[in-house]
Design a protein around this motif. Structure first.
Motif, short mmCIF file in Angstrom:
data_model
loop_
_atom_site.label_atom_id
_atom_site.label_comp_id
_atom_site.label_asym_id
_atom_site.label_seq_id
_atom_site.Cartn_x
_atom_site.Cartn_y
_atom_site.Cartn_z
N VAL A 194 0.81 -1.21 0.00
CA VAL A 194 0.00 0.00 0.00
C VAL A 194 0.85 1.27 0.00
CG1 VAL A 194 -2.14 0.87 0.95
CG2 VAL A 194 -1.41 -1.40 1.55
N ILE A 195 1.88 1.31 0.85
CA ILE A 195 2.72 2.51 0.92
C ILE A 195 3.50 2.69 -0.38
CG2 ILE A 195 4.70 3.61 2.09
CD1 ILE A 195 3.74 2.40 4.69
N GLY A 196 4.08 1.61 -0.89
CA GLY A 196 4.86 1.68 -2.12
C GLY A 196 4.04 2.24 -3.27
N LEU A 213 10.32 -2.41 -6.62
CA LEU A 213 10.87 -3.77 -6.60
C LEU A 213 10.12 -4.60 -5.57
CD1 LEU A 213 14.64 -2.70 -6.63
CD2 LEU A 213 13.25 -3.45 -8.59
N GLU A 214 9.43 -5.63 -6.03
CA GLU A 214 8.57 -6.42 -5.16
C GLU A 214 9.03 -7.87 -5.13
OE1 GLU A 214 5.74 -6.14 -3.10
OE2 GLU A 214 5.99 -8.32 -2.97
N ALA A 215 9.08 -8.43 -3.91
CA ALA A 215 9.56 -9.81 -3.75
C ALA A 215 8.57 -10.84 -4.28
CB ALA A 215 9.85 -10.08 -2.28
N ILE A 281 8.21 -2.31 3.31
CA ILE A 281 8.06 -3.77 3.28
C ILE A 281 7.27 -4.24 4.50
CG2 ILE A 281 10.12 -4.19 1.88
CD1 ILE A 281 11.61 -4.84 4.53
N GLY A 282 6.34 -3.41 4.96
CA GLY A 282 5.50 -3.78 6.09
C GLY A 282 5.93 -3.07 7.36
N ARG A 283 5.19 -3.32 8.42
CA ARG A 283 5.43 -2.64 9.68
C ARG A 283 5.48 -3.65 10.83
NH1 ARG A 283 5.04 2.73 9.45
NH2 ARG A 283 4.35 2.98 11.58
N PRO A 328 -5.35 -6.58 10.59
CA PRO A 328 -4.84 -5.60 9.63
C PRO A 328 -4.39 -4.32 10.30
CG PRO A 328 -7.23 -5.86 9.42
CD PRO A 328 -6.77 -6.89 10.38
N MET A 329 -3.31 -3.75 9.77
CA MET A 329 -2.79 -2.50 10.33
C MET A 329 -3.49 -1.33 9.64
SD MET A 329 1.21 -3.18 10.97
CE MET A 329 1.80 -4.18 12.34
N LEU A 330 -4.70 -1.05 10.08
CA LEU A 330 -5.51 0.02 9.49
C LEU A 330 -6.06 0.90 10.59
CD1 LEU A 330 -7.53 -2.10 6.89
CD2 LEU A 330 -5.64 -0.52 6.41
N TRP A 359 -10.83 -2.18 2.89
CA TRP A 359 -9.46 -1.84 2.50
C TRP A 359 -9.54 -0.81 1.40
CZ3 TRP A 359 -4.62 -3.42 4.07
CH2 TRP A 359 -4.59 -4.43 5.04
N VAL A 360 -8.70 0.21 1.48
CA VAL A 360 -8.67 1.21 0.41
C VAL A 360 -7.21 1.52 0.07
CG1 VAL A 360 -9.27 3.55 -0.28
CG2 VAL A 360 -10.83 2.28 1.21
N ILE A 361 -6.91 1.58 -1.20
CA ILE A 361 -5.60 2.07 -1.65
C ILE A 361 -5.88 3.34 -2.44
CG2 ILE A 361 -3.45 1.51 -2.85
CD1 ILE A 361 -4.15 -1.45 -2.53
P1 NAI Z 1 2.44 -3.91 2.89
O1 NAI Z 1 2.33 -5.09 3.75
O2 NAI Z 1 1.21 -3.29 2.33
O3 NAI Z 1 3.38 -4.22 1.65
C1 NAI Z 1 4.69 -4.65 1.80
C2 NAI Z 1 5.15 -5.23 0.48
O4 NAI Z 1 6.54 -5.42 0.54
C3 NAI Z 1 4.53 -6.57 0.18
O5 NAI Z 1 4.02 -6.60 -1.13
C4 NAI Z 1 5.67 -7.55 0.37
O6 NAI Z 1 5.57 -8.71 -0.45
C5 NAI Z 1 6.84 -6.68 -0.01
N1 NAI Z 1 8.12 -7.11 0.56
C6 NAI Z 1 8.36 -7.56 1.81
N2 NAI Z 1 9.68 -7.83 1.97
C7 NAI Z 1 10.28 -7.52 0.79
C8 NAI Z 1 11.63 -7.55 0.33
N3 NAI Z 1 12.62 -7.96 1.13
N4 NAI Z 1 11.88 -7.16 -0.93
C9 NAI Z 1 10.90 -6.73 -1.75
N5 NAI Z 1 9.59 -6.69 -1.37
C10 NAI Z 1 9.29 -7.07 -0.10
O7 NAI Z 1 3.29 -2.87 3.75
P2 NAI Z 1 3.56 -1.31 3.57
O8 NAI Z 1 3.28 -0.87 2.19
O9 NAI Z 1 4.89 -1.09 4.17
O10 NAI Z 1 2.48 -0.66 4.51
C11 NAI Z 1 2.38 -1.07 5.88
C12 NAI Z 1 0.97 -1.09 6.33
O11 NAI Z 1 0.48 0.23 6.48
C13 NAI Z 1 0.02 -1.73 5.34
O12 NAI Z 1 -0.03 -3.13 5.51
C14 NAI Z 1 -1.28 -1.13 5.69
O13 NAI Z 1 -1.87 -1.86 6.71
C15 NAI Z 1 -0.90 0.24 6.20
N6 NAI Z 1 -1.19 1.25 5.17
C16 NAI Z 1 -2.49 1.42 4.78
C17 NAI Z 1 -2.81 2.32 3.81
C18 NAI Z 1 -4.22 2.44 3.38
O14 NAI Z 1 -5.08 1.91 4.06
N7 NAI Z 1 -4.53 3.13 2.29
C19 NAI Z 1 -1.81 3.16 3.17
C20 NAI Z 1 -0.46 2.85 3.61
C21 NAI Z 1 -0.20 1.95 4.60
#
Ligand code: NAI
Ligand code: FAD
Length: 476
Positions: A194-196, A213-215, A281-283, A328-330, A359-361
């Motif tokens: 979501v953040i990416g 870059l996504e794993a 890459i998550g929290r 979920p971290m929301l 969930w919303v992006i």
């Molecule tokens: P995320 O869990 O949404 O995405 C992390 C991504 O990083 C995944 O696709 C994962 O496969 C990938 N990843 C993990 N390790 C990796 C590696 N070593 N190399 C490459 N890719 C890798 O986490 P994100 O984007 O950091 O956001 C954290 C949390 O914050 C979200 O899970 C969400 O709960 C919350 N958030 C919610 C939003 C919304 O509701 N609109 C907006 C932003 C964040």
């Protein structure tokens, strides 16, 4: 130094904590909320990650950058021509900061209005005492509070990639990503979650060349596959370079750049040089400074506070909500848990329905969903019917000039109960609410199909998708 006594002490003033505190005060409890977040002047900035470096600032930047994108590429369709279009990044970031401050101030006002005592500083357990808990607040002054009930809402922190520690100058967490001082020429993002996607979109709209870059080999694995497929197509067309199935080998900082060495999906080694790198890459749950050991609070292997379905921890009268626990971290999930816990403390039946958390992006197009995806229903062996309606066939979307995407309904094959709704398109974040309400009331697709929706509105696409479940759309 005297001890101040409270019925409820909430540690953490993010959406989980400040909402729990307000609800507890509404229910008649003498309530305190402790939060340590500091603004740039060292003053209090309640609202947590969400308000300071999350939901609110990211949406402010998404709005500003979308205005820029519209002016640069789409105003011409409406007969509006602009010359000398410029982006003042410092002003955009300053506006974002003032939106954040309005929200910080709003929470302080709400504390006063609801008679919640606010303490600015770090809260930590001292000991279990007198049937409750003694909690120290380390701020400008040190205070001691005695609580009958404690609600922990200490949130989460960005996960670090080993060997790529955040410096918020070249290697950025969400914090640095929200205050890049000038548009980087080449922006790298690790993680297409979501953040990416949200932050990548902001800086791409402003002119950065963005590589994500996504794993994982699949894009947006949590979303419905048809939505993920459509999103991948649109983002690619917009210019986001999303590479799946990569394995990061090394992140190396130079003087003004960062190089990332990785194996691509075919196993070939690649090295790319970026001006800035966002790592999203998550929290991870945050219990730093809480001194959980002093009272024997149980954490799991991920560092999350262990709770049951009611957010009760391993200790009597200690509760935990939001990002620091499972789920979920929301922000809205944290808020719901905060309300439910305050009500449970009051002996009421607080309730959180995990099946109807939306969930919303907030990319463009927006992506929103609630309930099950088609792939989940297949895996669970549930017999379902699907109905889909494209925004291309919606009059309001055509008038807006934004016809990307669709609304998709999934309903039980026998009972017609709505099992999931998936939207990609304009204002999906707002449209999803109707689906959430419908699912909370266990509505059928036919219920939505028979309800009068205003014309012309995007919500007619929702009605039509519900009609499509029964193969009887009227406008497609
Ligand atoms: P995320 O869990 O949404 O995405 C992390 C991504 O990083 C995944 O696709 C994962 O496969 C990938 N990843 C993990 N390790 C990796 C590696 N070593 N190399 C490459 N890719 C890798 O986490 P994100 O984007 O950091 O956001 C954290 C949390 O914050 C979200 O899970 C969400 O709960 C919350 N958030 C919610 C939003 C919304 O509701 N609109 C907006 C932003 C964040
Ligand atoms: P937090 O908001 O993290 O709040 C915890 C608070 O506790 C912080 O203020 C912290 O300083 C304080 N604290 C911690 N320990 C102590 C202590 N010992 N003493 C005193 N205070 C302490 N979610 C959405 O639903 N929609 C979005 O659009 C969205 N966008 C996001 C964008 C980004 C960039 C990020 C990073 C996150 C986003 N999220 C979004 C997720 C959302 O921010 C979190 O789910 C939410 O903030 C969790 O709330 P919380 O109350 O559990 O914790």
């Amino acid at each position: 130094m005297s001890t101040k006594n409270f019925d409820v002490v909430v540690i953490g003033g993010g959406p989980g904590g400040y909402i729990a505190a307000i609800r507890a005060a509404q229910l008649g409890f003498n309530t305190a909320c402790i939060d340590e977040w500091k603004n740039d002047k060292g003053g209090p900035a309640p609202g947590g990650t969400c308000t300071n470096v999350g939901c609110i600032p990211s949406k402010a930047l998404l709005q500003s950058s979308e205005h820029f994108e519209q002016a640069a590429h789409h105003f011409g369709d409406h007969g509006i021509t602009l010359s000398d279009l410029k982006m003042d990044v410092a002003k955009m970031v300053g506006r974002k900061d003032s939106v954040v401050k309005q929200n910080n101030d709003g929470i302080l006002y709400l504390f006063k209005k609801n008679k919640v005592s606010f303490f600015h500083g770090r809260g930590s357990f001292v000991a279990a005492k007198d049937g409750g808990y003694e909690i120290a607040v380390a701020g400008a002054a040190t205070e001691t509070l005695q609580a009958k009930h404690v609600v922990i809402a200490t949130g989460s922190n960005a996960r670090q990639l080993p060997g790529a520690e955040f410096d918020e100058a070249l290697i950025l967490s969400n914090d640095g990503a929200l205050r890049i001082p000038a548009v980087p020429k080449k922006l790298g993002v690790i993680g297409s979650g979501v953040i990416g996607l949200e932050m990548g979109s902001v800086w791409r709209r402003l002119g950065a060349e963005v590589t994500i870059l996504e794993a994982m080999p699949a894009f947006l694995g949590a979303a419905d596959e048809s939505v993920a497929k459509e999103a991948a197509k649109v983002f690619k067309k917009q210019g986001l370079d999303i590479q799946l199935g990569v394995k990061i080998a090394e992140v190396k900082k130079g003087k003004d750049s960062v190089s990332v060495r990785y194996a691509d999906a075919k196993g070939a080694e690649q090295t790319v040089e970026f001006d800035k790198l966002i790592v999203s890459i998550g929290r991870v749950p945050n219990t730093i400074g809480l001194n959980a050991e002093a009272v024997g609070l149980k954490l799991d292997e991920r560092g999350a506070i262990v709770v049951d379905g009611d957010c009760k921890t391993s200790l009597p009268n200690v509760w935990a909500v939001g990002d620091v626990v499972r789920g979920p971290m929301l922000a809205h999930k944290a808020e719901e848990e905060g309300v439910a816990v305050a009500e449970r403390i009051a002996g009421q039946h607080g309730h959180v329905n995990f099946n109807t958390i939306p969930w919303v992006i907030y990319t463009s197009p927006e992506i929103a969903w609630v309930g099950k995806t088609e792939q989940q229903l297949k895996a669970e062996g549930v017999a379902y019917k699907a109905g889909q309606f494209p925004f291309l066939a919606n009059g309001r979307a055509r008038a807006l000039g934004d016809t990307t995407g669709f609304v998709k309904f999934l309903a039980d094959a026998k009972t017609d109960e709505i099992l999931g709704v998936h939207i990609i398109g304009p204002f999906a974040s707002e449209l999803i609410s109707e689906a959430v309400v419908a699912m909370e009331f266990k509505a059928s697709a036919e219920d939505i199909a028979r309800i009068c929706h205003a014309h012309p509105s995007l919500s007619e696409a929702t009605k039509e998708a519900a009609l499509a479940v029964d193969k009887r759309t009227l406008n497609f």
